[in-house]
Design a protein around this motif. Structure first.
Motif, short mmCIF file in Angstrom:
data_model
loop_
_atom_site.label_atom_id
_atom_site.label_comp_id
_atom_site.label_asym_id
_atom_site.label_seq_id
_atom_site.Cartn_x
_atom_site.Cartn_y
_atom_site.Cartn_z
N GLN A 54 0.76 -1.28 0.01
CA GLN A 54 0.27 -0.10 0.02
C GLN A 54 1.02 1.24 0.10
O GLN A 54 1.81 1.46 0.87
CB GLN A 54 -0.94 0.07 1.26
N GLY A 55 0.54 2.13 -0.91
CA GLY A 55 1.19 3.53 -1.06
C GLY A 55 0.17 4.59 -0.31
O GLY A 55 -0.75 4.22 0.00
N ASN A 56 0.74 5.90 -0.54
CA ASN A 56 -0.21 6.96 -0.09
C ASN A 56 -1.33 7.41 -0.99
O ASN A 56 -1.92 8.28 -0.66
CB ASN A 56 0.67 8.16 0.37
N ASN A 57 -1.24 6.28 -1.96
CA ASN A 57 -2.41 6.62 -2.89
C ASN A 57 -2.53 5.37 -3.82
O ASN A 57 -1.72 4.58 -3.79
CB ASN A 57 -2.47 7.90 -3.55
N GLU A 58 -3.74 5.44 -4.62
CA GLU A 58 -3.75 3.81 -5.25
C GLU A 58 -2.77 3.80 -6.45
O GLU A 58 -2.25 2.58 -7.02
CB GLU A 58 -5.13 3.89 -5.91
N ASN A 59 -2.03 4.93 -6.90
CA ASN A 59 -1.22 4.84 -8.03
C ASN A 59 0.06 4.40 -7.51
O ASN A 59 0.82 4.04 -8.23
CB ASN A 59 -0.97 6.12 -8.66
N ASN A 60 0.62 4.61 -6.04
CA ASN A 60 1.58 4.17 -5.76
C ASN A 60 1.54 2.89 -4.94
O ASN A 60 2.24 2.34 -4.29
CB ASN A 60 2.23 5.21 -4.69
N SER A 61 0.60 2.17 -5.08
CA SER A 61 0.18 0.88 -4.61
C SER A 61 0.59 -0.30 -5.55
O SER A 61 0.27 -0.01 -6.66
CB SER A 61 -1.23 0.63 -3.98
N SER A 62 0.77 -1.46 -5.00
CA SER A 62 1.04 -2.57 -6.07
C SER A 62 0.48 -3.87 -5.53
O SER A 62 0.62 -4.02 -4.43
CB SER A 62 2.59 -2.54 -6.59
N LEU A 63 0.34 -4.90 -6.33
CA LEU A 63 0.14 -6.11 -5.90
C LEU A 63 1.48 -6.92 -6.27
O LEU A 63 1.81 -6.96 -7.51
CB LEU A 63 -1.09 -6.91 -6.69
N ASN A 64 1.85 -7.99 -5.58
CA ASN A 64 3.00 -8.78 -5.71
C ASN A 64 2.59 -10.41 -5.95
O ASN A 64 1.54 -10.80 -5.12
CB ASN A 64 3.90 -8.89 -4.51
N ILE A 65 2.89 -11.12 -6.72
CA ILE A 65 2.56 -12.54 -6.86
C ILE A 65 3.85 -13.26 -6.64
O ILE A 65 4.69 -12.92 -7.43
CB ILE A 65 1.67 -12.84 -7.98
N ARG A 66 4.15 -14.26 -5.95
CA ARG A 66 5.37 -14.91 -5.68
C ARG A 66 6.23 -14.17 -5.38
O ARG A 66 7.54 -14.16 -5.74
CB ARG A 66 5.44 -15.92 -6.73
N GLY A 67 5.95 -13.04 -4.63
CA GLY A 67 7.12 -12.12 -4.15
C GLY A 67 7.68 -11.10 -5.47
O GLY A 67 8.19 -10.00 -5.24
N ILE A 68 7.00 -11.04 -6.42
CA ILE A 68 7.18 -10.12 -7.50
C ILE A 68 6.06 -9.09 -7.75
O ILE A 68 4.96 -9.56 -7.97
CB ILE A 68 7.37 -11.10 -8.90
N GLY A 69 6.63 -7.94 -8.04
CA GLY A 69 5.44 -6.68 -8.16
C GLY A 69 6.27 -5.75 -8.73
O GLY A 69 7.73 -5.57 -8.74
N THR A 70 5.77 -4.46 -9.03
CA THR A 70 6.31 -3.35 -9.43
C THR A 70 5.53 -2.15 -8.68
O THR A 70 4.29 -1.89 -8.62
CB THR A 70 6.01 -3.02 -11.07
#
Length: 759
Positions: free
Chosen positions: A89-105
């Motif tokens: 979770q970031g400070n807004n939805e554009n700075n947030s991300s999902l990781n699958i098997r430890g990998i995300g951006t």
């Protein structure tokens, strides 16, 4: 008819809920009988309709019913039901991300795509912020683990979260539910569906939700980290002829929220003093700021799906879509209530940090699916995609110079990013008795274009001077890069009666990205495309009636040119870089046990080792010494942990129906779900302050429901054991050095009431 066919599939999916890893189509009669069983779960992980136990892909399936029972109301909460997924979770939805098997951006630049592709009704979301939508009228969610670049193509180097919404019914029906919880949080959702005329059916759904927030602001008494959002979706499905059908989908969502980070540790004593009486530690959820945070988004989409059956059951599908996404936010970065910079010059005011995104995307996909052609089948397709994204940003500092005079600095910049992707793909199966050979290939061409404009004289407030460093230099440049790539997969599956085993190899790809951030200068070069090699073996075993099933997957995945973001010591800007080689390996297991219609148990576990294999020029963390490995502001990060990649995650769900007797119109039920994860490191630079301990999250509810399942009411509790830990940690050199945390709704225990009615 297509509508009726989909209704039958929907009923099968809803019957079970969550399941687990998966594997391809079988032609023997036993397999057909099995797929027709009442507990069979239909998925589209291979872009064909198959049962979950047949598909040779590691995929978790979560039904809409299970989402409701588990309190999962949005994409950002899917990690509570799927053990291989984490959410940063970031400070807004554009700075947030999902990781699958430890990998995300997780990067700030609008010129970089996510590694995990979020797909709604076969339409990919260009940026992660578009995908963090609320769940309304969801039929099922499929989480495909590992690279899916062959069939899903766009930004799917780590995996896919595919959301399928419910279809229209050819009879009048409706579903409504409402929830109220502590903190003045409430949500209402509803849908109505039915026939319009012969061969035409429609479904309309909508939601409204609001939450006051959980972060009290000591400065003015306001409450932050809350939201207000609403949205609608409509579907019209037309059976034009026995062989031709059309589907039109439109959706709209509007969200206003107040997300902000909180202070978890402050190294600057002046900042700590000015924030008193704020209690600053990992359990803190409050703030003391003079500028209210704001994050607003608005998006809409329209799509047309067409299906034509011809010949001997050949199926031609077309998906045409356009989407729009507008976003803006601001945050008080200095995290203090100060209205003037301190005399000791220990920090500066940073109350304006504001950005906007305006995105438009177009996509078109065609797929031709063959029937069984006597021991083999195939699927061929073509894909075209274009994204146009305009971004702006404003930043303003107020500081004191050596003479003690107040000096306001500010600046503005704008950028544009365009991505065009054209691709053709093919996949197929060869059936040799109990042995199934499968594979596919995708050829793509992608072009990335960017431009940046920054005028040092274009300050935010008249009388300000330009910001120092790159952020205050003139910039007026553009560039482009293109690439052609080939991805694919190959594998085999063997049936052995009670189950099957499979092995596969897949090549994944994510296109080049460019750091069009606030301090970008002419000469900015894009980071290289991210490529992936993934190996997987799996096994699936279930009883004939699917009362018990267990699915196992072992995986090893290696990434070249992994795209990552980091901050050098004493630098407030973020750099985008290819972090050399990384890998993730481990084992996943998911089980479902339904000993009776009254009892359900589900359990999922993931053990993974997600590491940086090679990154000799990685960034140091602030304060890191040469003895700790930092030489000339660089360190060798080989062997380091990937951000937000816990070694172990566990999820579970249990539900027990309590019969009240034949004379009672209702029965009782008790249910609960939990998730656990081991400690995680959130910083690529391995800052020891950014490590979060392990935690459990346990939810429970008790209630009554009608025997015909037309209504229910329940009392629930979230975070039963009050595990008061944040969702994410981040260290920044701003303000003299501090650790910030992202609070989340389940950071504190709360109770609520939920009701549901359908007809």
């Amino acid at each position: 008819m297509k509508v009726t066919h989909r209704l039958l599939l929907s009923s099968c999916v809803a019957a079970l809920g969550i399941a687990a890893p998966a594997a391809a189509q079988s032609t023997d009669a036993a397999a057909e009988d099995r797929s027709a069983s009442s507990n069979a779960i239909v998925v589209t992980a291979t872009r064909r309709e198959q049962t979950l136990q047949e598909v040779p892909v590691a995929v978790s399936v979560v039904s809409g019913e299970l989402l409701d029972n588990s309190g999962v109301s949005g994409v950002d909460q899917i990690s509570q039901a799927v053990p291989s997924v984490t959410f940063t979770q970031g400070n807004n939805e554009n700075n947030s991300s999902l990781n699958i098997r430890g990998i995300g951006t997780n990067v700030f630049s609008s010129g970089v795509e996510p590694s995990v592709s979020i797909v709604f009704d076969d339409v990919v979301m260009a940026r992660a912020g578009q995908g963090f939508q609320d769940f309304i009228d969801v039929q099922r969610i499929e989480v495909l683990r590992g690279p899916q670049s062959t069939l899903f193509g766009k930004n799917a180097s780590a995996g896919v979260v595919s959301v399928t919404t419910k279809d229209a019914t050819d009879y009048l029906s409706g579903e409504f539910d409402a929830m109220y919880a502590e903190g003045n949080e409430y949500q209402v959702r509803g849908s109505v569906s039915g026939p319009i005329t012969e061969g035409v059916a429609a479904r309309v759904s909508g939601f409204y939700k609001q939450f006051d927030g959980m972060s009290d602001n000591l400065f003015n008494g306001d409450t932050y980290n809350g939201y207000e959002a609403w949205g609608v979706r409509g579907k019209v499905q037309i059976e034009a002829t026995d062989n031709f059908s059309l589907e039109f989908i439109g959706d709209y969502r509007n969200s206003v929220s107040t997300p902000t980070f909180v202070l978890a540790k402050v190294l600057n004593p002046t900042v700590a003093e000015v924030n008193k009486p704020l209690e600053i530690d990992l359990t803190n959820t409050d703030v003391n700021v003079n500028t209210p945070p704001r994050s607003d988004s608005e998006q809409w989409g329209a799509q047309m799906n067409a299906e034509y059956l011809f010949g001997n059951d050949f199926v031609l599908n077309s998906t045409t879509a356009v989407r729009s996404y507008d976003f803006q936010n601001n945050i008080d970065v200095d995290a203090t209530p100060a209205l003037a910079p301190p005399a000791d010059r220990s920090y500066f005011l940073w109350d304006l940090n504001k950005g906007t995104n305006n995105l438009t995307q177009y996509s078109q996909e065609l797929r031709l699916e063959s029937p069984d052609l006597g021991g083999f089948d195939f699927l061929i397709g073509a894909f075209a995609y274009h994204v146009d994204l305009d971004s702006t940003f404003q930043r303003r500092w107020v500081q004191r110079n050596a003479a003690g005079n107040v000096v306001p600095r500010s600046g503005q910049f704008s950028s544009n990013n365009k991505t065009t992707n054209l691709a053709a793909f093919v996949s197929g199966n060869v059936y040799l008795g109990d042995l199934n050979l499968f594979g596919g290939l995708r050829v793509l061409h992608e072009k990335l274009e960017w431009s940046v404009l920054r005028d040092p004289a274009d300050v935010v407030v008249t009388g300000d001077i330009a910001l120092p460093g790159a952020a205050g230099q003139a910039a007026d440049f553009s560039g482009s890069a293109s690439d052609t790539a080939v991805t694919g997969n190959i594998g085999a599956r063997y049936d052995f009666g009670a189950g099957n085993v499979y092995a596969s190899y897949a090549r994944g790809y994510k296109g080049a990205g460019v750091n069009t951030a606030f301090a970008s200068l002419e000469g900015t070069e894009p980071v290289e495309p991210e490529t992936v090699d993934a190996f997987e073996v799996g096994a699936k075993v279930s009883t004939w009636d699917d009362v018990f099933s267990v699915n196992l997957a072992l995986f090893y995945t290696q990434y070249q040119n992994y795209q990552a973001q980091a901050q050098r010591p004493n630098d407030i800007t973020f750099e985008l870089a290819n972090a050399g080689e990384i890998s993730t390996k481990g084992v996943e297991i998911e089980t479902v046990f339904q000993p009776s219609k009254l009892t359900t148990f589900r359990l999922g576990a993931t053990y993974m080792d997600a590491k940086i294999d090679e990154f000799p020029g990685g960034p140091c963390y602030s304060g890191q010494t040469e003895a700790q490995g930092c030489v000339n502001d660089a360190q060798d990060l080989s062997g380091a942990d990937l951000p937000n990649a816990p070694e172990f995650r566990l999820t579970g769900f249990a539900r027990q129906t309590v019969p009240f007797g034949d004379s009672s119109p209702v029965d009782g039920f008790v249910q609960g779900n939990f998730s656990y994860q081991s400690s995680v490191q959130f910083a690529l630079d391995q800052n020891p302050l950014a490590r979060l301990d392990d935690y459990w999250l346990v939810n429970a509810s008790i209630g009554i429901e009608s025997k015909d399942d037309n209504y229910s009411i329940s009392l629930f509790v979230r975070n039963l054991f009050d595990q008061n830990l944040p969702q994410a940690l981040s260290y920044s050199t701003a303000g003299g050095g501090r650790l910030t945390a992202q609070t989340w709704r389940n950071q504190e225990r709360y109770f609520g009431l939920q009701g549901r009615f359908s007809f």
